[in-house]
Design a protein around this motif. Structure first.
Motif, PDB file in Angstrom:
ATOM      1  N   THR A  41       0.802  -1.229   0.000  1.00 48.59           N
ATOM      2  CA  THR A  41       0.000   0.000   0.000  1.00 48.59           C
ATOM      3  C   THR A  41       0.828   1.269   0.000  1.00 48.59           C
ATOM      4  O   THR A  41       0.366   2.298  -0.482  1.00 48.59           O
ATOM      5  N   SER A  43       1.172   2.864   2.544  1.00 45.01           N
ATOM      6  CA  SER A  43       0.494   3.613   3.606  1.00 45.01           C
ATOM      7  C   SER A  43       0.697   2.891   4.931  1.00 45.01           C
ATOM      8  O   SER A  43       0.927   1.685   4.954  1.00 45.01           O
ATOM      9  N   VAL A  45      -0.695   1.050   7.134  1.00 45.92           N
ATOM     10  CA  VAL A  45      -1.859   0.200   7.370  1.00 45.92           C
ATOM     11  C   VAL A  45      -1.473  -0.868   8.386  1.00 45.92           C
ATOM     12  O   VAL A  45      -0.591  -1.674   8.143  1.00 45.92           O
ATOM     13  N   THR A  50      -9.751  -1.679   6.013  1.00 41.71           N
ATOM     14  CA  THR A  50      -9.132  -0.634   5.215  1.00 41.71           C
ATOM     15  C   THR A  50     -10.136  -0.216   4.152  1.00 41.71           C
ATOM     16  O   THR A  50     -11.061  -0.966   3.834  1.00 41.71           O
ATOM     17  N   VAL A  52     -10.053   1.711   0.242  1.00 37.75           N
ATOM     18  CA  VAL A  52      -9.245   2.216  -0.859  1.00 37.75           C
ATOM     19  C   VAL A  52     -10.129   3.152  -1.667  1.00 37.75           C
ATOM     20  O   VAL A  52     -11.181   2.746  -2.161  1.00 37.75           O
ATOM     21  N   THR A  56      -5.835   6.774  -2.295  1.00 40.43           N
ATOM     22  CA  THR A  56      -5.832   6.875  -0.838  1.00 40.43           C
ATOM     23  C   THR A  56      -6.214   5.537  -0.218  1.00 40.43           C
ATOM     24  O   THR A  56      -7.210   4.930  -0.595  1.00 40.43           O
ATOM     25  N   VAL A  57      -5.398   5.094   0.733  1.00 38.85           N
ATOM     26  CA  VAL A  57      -5.685   3.885   1.500  1.00 38.85           C
ATOM     27  C   VAL A  57      -5.711   4.278   2.968  1.00 38.85           C
ATOM     28  O   VAL A  57      -4.745   4.840   3.480  1.00 38.85           O
ATOM     29  N   SER A  59      -6.825   3.041   7.057  1.00 41.01           N
ATOM     30  CA  SER A  59      -7.220   1.982   7.979  1.00 41.01           C
ATOM     31  C   SER A  59      -7.737   2.650   9.243  1.00 41.01           C
ATOM     32  O   SER A  59      -7.686   3.871   9.371  1.00 41.01           O
TER      33      SER A  59
END
Length: 118
Positions: A41, A43, A45, A50, A52, A56-57, A59
């Motif tokens: 990702t 990101s 996380v 999560t 998506v 943008t991801v 959690s």
């Protein structure tokens, strides 16, 4: 994305998307697919759920709900924002503690919640 078979912490996210009449799909994860996704990702996380949205991801249920609320006009007015955050984080704490209590069975969870709400 959330584990297949139960909605758990993804339920509030699903409820907001339903309320906002937004299309969504539940990408049911297993241990292997989750690890693969989490490692790609870019990101921070930590755990499911999560969401998506384009690039943008996100959690964490509360963060996802805040983002969706702002995006779809379901976020509180500025004067009420921190009261709502207080309630949301209290609910998150109760959820987490009640779930821990499940290890002691349903009665342990009920006892914990009843004790906190009095």
């Amino acid at each position: 994305k959330y584990w297949g078979g139960f909605t758990g912490r993804a339920e509030p996210v699903m409820m907001i998307l339903e309320e906002a009449k937004q299309p969504w799909n539940w990408d049911k994860q297993s241990g292997g697919t989750w690890t693969e996704f989490k490692n790609t990702t870019g990101s921070p996380v930590f755990a499911l759920p999560t969401i998506v949205m384009g690039d943008t991801v996100l959690s964490q249920t509360t963060a996802i709900c805040a983002k969706l609320g702002k995006d779809f006009g379901l976020y509180p007015e500025a004067k009420d924002e921190f009261t709502v955050w207080s309630v949301a984080l209290n609910i998150a704490d109760l959820w987490a503690e009640a779930y821990k209590g499940r290890k002691g069975g349903a009665e342990a969870s009920k006892s914990f919640i009843d004790g906190r709400l009095k």
